[in-house]
Structures are given as C-alpha cells and as structure tokens.
Design an enzyme around this catalytic site. Sequence first.
Site, PDB file in Angstrom:
ATOM      1  N   TYR A 308       0.821  -1.216   0.000  1.00 32.61           N
ATOM      2  CA  TYR A 308       0.000   0.000   0.000  1.00 32.61           C
ATOM      3  C   TYR A 308       0.851   1.260   0.000  1.00 32.61           C
ATOM      4  O   TYR A 308       1.887   1.299   0.647  1.00 32.61           O
ATOM      5  CB  TYR A 308      -0.898   0.042   1.252  1.00 32.61           C
ATOM      6  CG  TYR A 308      -1.708  -1.208   1.507  1.00 32.61           C
ATOM      7  CD1 TYR A 308      -1.868  -2.181   0.531  1.00 32.61           C
ATOM      8  CD2 TYR A 308      -2.308  -1.410   2.733  1.00 32.61           C
ATOM      9  CE1 TYR A 308      -2.620  -3.314   0.769  1.00 32.61           C
ATOM     10  CE2 TYR A 308      -3.059  -2.548   2.983  1.00 32.61           C
ATOM     11  CZ  TYR A 308      -3.203  -3.498   2.003  1.00 32.61           C
ATOM     12  OH  TYR A 308      -3.943  -4.618   2.250  1.00 32.61           O
ATOM     13  N   GLU A 382     -19.217  -0.004  22.725  1.00 34.90           N
ATOM     14  CA  GLU A 382     -20.178   0.092  21.611  1.00 34.90           C
ATOM     15  C   GLU A 382     -20.941   1.410  21.550  1.00 34.90           C
ATOM     16  O   GLU A 382     -21.615   1.688  20.556  1.00 34.90           O
ATOM     17  CB  GLU A 382     -21.138  -1.104  21.644  1.00 34.90           C
ATOM     18  CG  GLU A 382     -20.403  -2.391  21.289  1.00 34.90           C
ATOM     19  CD  GLU A 382     -21.328  -3.573  21.122  1.00 34.90           C
ATOM     20  OE1 GLU A 382     -22.230  -3.732  21.972  1.00 34.90           O
ATOM     21  OE2 GLU A 382     -21.147  -4.335  20.156  1.00 34.90           O
TER      22      GLU A 382
END
Length: 401
Positions: A308, A382
């Site tokens: 990358y 979360e």
Amino acid sequence: MNNRYSIIMLQEEIKRLARLYAPEFIEVRHHLHANPELSYEEYETSKFVQQKLKQIGIPFEIKATTGVVGLIQGKNPGKKIIALRADMDALPITEENDVPYKSKKQGLMHACGHDVHTTCLLGAAKILYELKDKWEGTIKLIFQPGEEKNPGGASLMIKDGVLENPKPAAIFGLHVHPGLQIGKTSFREGKVMASADELYITVKGKGGHAASPHLCIDPILIASYLIIGLQQVVSRNNNPHNPTVLSITSFQGGNTTNVIPNEIKLKGTFRAMDEEWRYKAHALITKISADIVHGMGGEIDLVIDVGYPSVYNNEKLNALAKQKAGEYIGNDNVEETEKRMGAEDFGYYSQQIPGCFYRLGVMNIEKGITSGVHTPTFNIDENAIEIGAGMMAWLGSSIAL
Ligand SMILES: [Zn+2]
Ligand SMILES: [Zn+2]
C-alpha cells in the site's frame, strides 16, 4: 430557512436518528462480529450489506467480487459527490473475548474493528437516506474487501472504477482507535500512515561440512553482513526528518551444528511516508544487497512485493472535517492523531483524490476495554457506534467543498 439554520437542524436530526437507531446498529455489529470472513472472502458479509441497503432503498453495484458501492442522492445531487468508505474483512485470530456475539468461526475474528466500520457506514447510510431532502449532493458508499491483505481491496475497487461515474470530490474513512477514549475522534493533516512493502531475499551460497568452511560459501555469514549492510539504507541515505523503517523480521536456514547450508531466506518490511523516496529506497535495497552478496561470492534472489502507498490526508479537507467534527462532538473531543508507520489501503484512494482518514475513540478504561487491534481480546465500547455512524453522516452531508 437560511443556510445556517438548516445546517444546525441537519445536525440535530442526524444526532436524533443516530441515537434512535443505535440499538439497531449495535445488533448489526454483533451479527458482523459473530460472522467474520477473511480478506477477499467476504461473501456473506457482502450479501448482508446488500440486503441492508436494499431494505433502506439504496441502489448499489458490486465491485471487486465482494465490494458493494451504494449511491444516495440528496437535493441537487450534482453539487458535490462525497465518498464514505468502510472495510469488511477480518483476521486469522482466535477470539478470546467472552461475549454473546463472540466469533462463531474458530480461528477468525474481527480484531481490527472492520465490523464496526461496516456498521458505522450502514448506519450513516440509513440516516443520510432518511434525511435526503435535507442535504445537498450525492454520497457514494464504499464497502470494500481485503484491507488486511495485499494487494489491498482498495486497489481492486479503484481498478474496478469505484472512483469514477460519478467521481467523488473527496473521500472519508474512519478507523477505530483503541488508544483513544470513547467520545473522542482524532485527525491529522498530511502524511499519517506509511507505505508498506515486503522484502523476500534468498541468499545462495555453497553448503558443506562446517569443519571445512574454506570449501564452502557460507550463506549465514553473507546474510548476516547483508542485514547489517541494509541498515545503511535508512541511517546513511535517508533524510533523518523523513520517517522510514527497514526491518528484517525472519532469518531462516540451516538446522544443525556441523553443516553449512546452501541458502538462507530472509523476510522483512520496508515502510516510508514519501512516495519518491520509497522507490529510490527500493533501488538502494536491491543494489546494496547484490553488492554485499556478490562481494562475498554468493548469489541473491530479491523480491520487493510492493504494498500500500502511504496515507495522505489532504490539508484543506482535513481542516474542514476537523472543524465539522468539533461542531458535532465538541472541540475538546477532537484530538490530533499520532503519526504511525502502520499501513492502510485507504492510501490508494488518498493518492488519487482528496482523502481524510480519521480515528474513532473506542477505549473505555473503566470497562476494561483497552486491548489493541490485531489482538485476541480486542473489543470496543459500543457507544462509539452512535458517534461513528452519526459523525460519518454529518461529515458526508455537511462538508462544503
Ligand atoms: Zn488491521
Ligand atoms: Zn484495520
């Protein structure tokens, strides 16, 4: 309604929907987390994403086999096109978290939070679609495969035309950050992550009895010199202000005390933040290696697997996004991302169009959520999903380029 008023209303609406739908988004994350798939094998994940987009009413196309690209048109759809990107792949790690949504697949785990990224983008999509008469432009949703593995799903998506028809003016991507407290995000302009290339070197000598080194060409000694010699690529050729890493990470060969082996295999990684220097360094690595090995009578086989490119955050886009993030979660909650030599295939997009790759805080020390990505105990607070989905919708819809 004047513009300022409508933008404040938009933010209020996004926040309201993010809060309203947060329990549903968390369910989505649980499903994705329990059903991880490896890079380029995201078949079920892709189907799940397609199903969710269909339920919302968003048209989509398939790219790079498992990639999904959706389009949401707001008012005046040609005004600006913004891409929002999520990655979908998991890692070959066995999960050690004892949670109801633990990975159902032995040896596979969403240990880099790509389940969270996919959830946040699906959440943003739902919010943006519901509010599509309240913002201007078009949002391109990019769910890509294979972030964790060369050649990088982003490169395949680009080859398959994800940055054309329509061409986005900018792209945003987020990554969960287990070192950043829940409630915060972080941004950084310019070079933020490194390119990553893999080195595969075979040093060939001539094996024989260890008691007769004069009759052999010892690849262990040659490879040892080679490892030391390669250090001069960074220490003597690179500008000290230019972040670079060259690490030899594997040295394999020989298996007893009295035999000189025929060959040695080395592996390593080369990381940089400047694309021009990167390729100059490849040439140096090749030349120095050949010179050392040939000078000691050996032969060399060297492969540099080009990975990358570095992640570059467009200064103007980053400044705008940082300001928008501040409006959404308060300036005190917007921090500066540290530079790191890790790699991300978001770099492929950011080399082609203005990009901004930012971090979402998921750490919660009180809840004991502190494990790093790529570990068997990685998890998130979360509550970050409401922020992640809402802020992605906000950035995509409110940024004025
Ligand atoms: Zn990862
Ligand atoms: Zn990742």
